[in-house]
Design a protein around this motif. Structure first.
Motif, PDB file in Angstrom:
ATOM      1  N   MET A 160       6.053  26.484 -11.814  1.00 49.14           N
ATOM      2  CA  MET A 160       7.252  25.834 -11.278  1.00 49.14           C
ATOM      3  C   MET A 160       8.073  25.142 -12.369  1.00 49.14           C
ATOM      4  O   MET A 160       9.217  24.753 -12.140  1.00 49.14           O
ATOM      5  CB  MET A 160       6.873  24.831 -10.186  1.00 49.14           C
ATOM      6  N   ASP A 161       7.488  24.997 -13.560  1.00 48.45           N
ATOM      7  CA  ASP A 161       8.233  24.432 -14.688  1.00 48.45           C
ATOM      8  C   ASP A 161       9.037  25.525 -15.402  1.00 48.45           C
ATOM      9  O   ASP A 161       9.793  25.243 -16.320  1.00 48.45           O
ATOM     10  CB  ASP A 161       7.262  23.755 -15.664  1.00 48.45           C
ATOM     11  N   ASN A 162       8.870  26.756 -14.955  1.00 49.80           N
ATOM     12  CA  ASN A 162       9.624  27.896 -15.486  1.00 49.80           C
ATOM     13  C   ASN A 162      10.159  28.701 -14.300  1.00 49.80           C
ATOM     14  O   ASN A 162      10.043  29.924 -14.247  1.00 49.80           O
ATOM     15  CB  ASN A 162       8.701  28.756 -16.366  1.00 49.80           C
ATOM     16  N   ILE A 163      10.760  27.988 -13.350  1.00 41.54           N
ATOM     17  CA  ILE A 163      11.045  28.555 -12.046  1.00 41.54           C
ATOM     18  C   ILE A 163      12.029  29.720 -12.099  1.00 41.54           C
ATOM     19  O   ILE A 163      11.882  30.710 -11.359  1.00 41.54           O
ATOM     20  CB  ILE A 163      11.529  27.460 -11.050  1.00 41.54           C
ATOM     21  N   GLU A 164      13.041  29.672 -12.969  1.00 42.69           N
ATOM     22  CA  GLU A 164      14.032  30.751 -13.012  1.00 42.69           C
ATOM     23  C   GLU A 164      13.377  32.078 -13.374  1.00 42.69           C
ATOM     24  O   GLU A 164      13.583  33.092 -12.690  1.00 42.69           O
ATOM     25  CB  GLU A 164      15.133  30.431 -14.030  1.00 42.69           C
ATOM     26  N   LYS A 168      12.554  35.439 -11.013  1.00 41.95           N
ATOM     27  CA  LYS A 168      13.024  36.769 -11.414  1.00 41.95           C
ATOM     28  C   LYS A 168      11.860  37.760 -11.439  1.00 41.95           C
ATOM     29  O   LYS A 168      11.981  38.895 -10.957  1.00 41.95           O
ATOM     30  CB  LYS A 168      13.674  36.698 -12.792  1.00 41.95           C
ATOM     31  N   SER A 169      10.735  37.332 -11.994  1.00 41.18           N
ATOM     32  CA  SER A 169       9.580  38.234 -12.066  1.00 41.18           C
ATOM     33  C   SER A 169       9.072  38.581 -10.667  1.00 41.18           C
ATOM     34  O   SER A 169       8.696  39.724 -10.401  1.00 41.18           O
ATOM     35  CB  SER A 169       8.466  37.616 -12.908  1.00 41.18           C
ATOM     36  N   LEU A 170       9.090  37.617  -9.757  1.00 42.16           N
ATOM     37  CA  LEU A 170       8.642  37.874  -8.381  1.00 42.16           C
ATOM     38  C   LEU A 170       9.597  38.823  -7.666  1.00 42.16           C
ATOM     39  O   LEU A 170       9.166  39.673  -6.870  1.00 42.16           O
ATOM     40  CB  LEU A 170       8.532  36.559  -7.606  1.00 42.16           C
TER      41      LEU A 170
END
Length: 347
Positions: A160-164, A168-170
């Motif tokens: 969640m600290d790299n949410i963007e 995108k990966s999801l």
């Protein structure tokens, strides 16, 4: 000039790319097909795109996949893969086979900011976020890529600290134009970064795992500094705002430390905390790491803890400890590699 990676771009990003290059719009879907379904390793393999357009792509872009640098295999079948990032840092992915599943645990950051007392990755400090492509590269570049049934974001870093980039990966994993996986095959963990967790719940249908580890605020502050910013009660309240439906699952990860968080009273407080949430609890045996006073709880203690939860109707499992002989705990293998490289630089 370093070429830009195509792998890891969403369909929307590919559409913007082909428009900028002056290509017909349909080429964006062709690119997505080659990247995520055919899994090509070079642009020239995209044989339904004209040679002229492939040459233009080759001038500025590459696929951007990266092979693993090292792999260690445990006696229990677990494998730990070590990858170099483009900035020469190290990340890890753990392949965990069982009778019914072939699971990959992927990293989302190099190092971590969160500073949890029990985590080796946190001891590295934060170095960088991974791109969506670097996250997914772990999935497609291991030997067992085609066998995978499940993916968990529980490796190095706080997703969640790299949410963007995580979102995108999801999107790429679950979209019809991407890998077309069901979101029920993917589980994303967090220690409780509240604003990003809200975004994840609203923008993705993948499962959510909360790293809890104690129901007591003051104790959680000692184990997990995030408690000072986003108390666990706030996280529970946010979860109760959403209807997760029958298929989407919330789970609580609970690493058990001997004499710290493994008493019957802790179990009772945990019941109070998560009461009213349709969820399950995974009790986890602690993997020892260097320079920590923490020790794992005994199996009888874990069974007793499980019994208390189950008597209150909470689905509870004791997760098998896997890969202890190959540094399978997050951050151990990459830390060892970094230390070895530092020694080599000294000579």
């Amino acid at each position: 000039m370093e070429k830009e990676a195509l792998f890891g771009k969403t369909l929307k990003e590919l559409q913007a790319l082909v428009k900028e290059l002056g290509f017909p719009g349909f080429i964006a879907k062709q690119l997505a097909h080659w990247l995520y379904q055919k899994k090509v390793t070079q642009i020239d393999d995209m044989n339904n795109i004209s040679k002229k357009n492939r040459d233009i792509l080759n001038q500025k872009y590459n696929i951007g996949l990266r092979n693993f640098e090292n792999v260690q295999e445990s006696v229990d079948g677990t494998k730990k893969y070590l990858f170099h990032t483009k900035t020469k840092q190290f990340i890890e992915a753990a392949y965990i086979p069982s009778e019914t599943r072939k699971t990959l645990c992927v990293s989302s950051q190099v190092g971590c900011k969160m500073g949890c007392l029990f985590c080796m990755t946190g001891k590295q400090g934060f170095q960088q976020n991974l791109t969506a492509g670097e996250i997914l590269n772990q999935m497609v570049s291991i030997s067992e890529s085609d066998e995978l049934t499940n993916l968990v974001y529980m490796g190095m870093g706080e997703p969640m600290d790299n949410i963007e980039e995580v979102l995108k990966s999801l999107e790429i994993i679950t979209a019809e134009w991407g890998f077309a996986w069901s979101p029920r095959r993917v589980n994303v963990s967090t220690i409780g970064v509240a604003p990003a967790m809200r975004r994840f719940i609203e923008e993705s249908d993948c499962h959510l795992a909360i790293s809890l580890h104690t129901p007591l605020n003051e104790q959680r502050k000692e184990l997990m500094p995030i408690e000072n910013v986003y108390p666990i009660e706030l996280i529970i309240d946010i979860l109760k705002e959403y209807d997760f439906g029958r298929q989407r699952r919330i789970s609580f990860e609970y690493i058990m430390f001997e004499g710290v968080n493994d008493s019957v009273q802790h179990a009772k407080e945990l019941v109070k905390l998560i009461s009213g949430l349709k969820s399950r609890v995974n009790l986890i045996k602690f993997h020892p790491i260097p320079d920590t006073p923490l020790r794992g709880s005994s199996h009888p203690t874990m069974e007793k803890f499980k019994e208390v939860l189950e008597k209150k109707g909470i689905i509870t499992t004791i997760r098998k400890s896997r890969g202890e002989d190959i540094y399978a705990a997050c951050g151990l293998l990459s830390t060892k590699k970094l230390l070895n490289e530092d020694k080599e630089k000294d000579f």
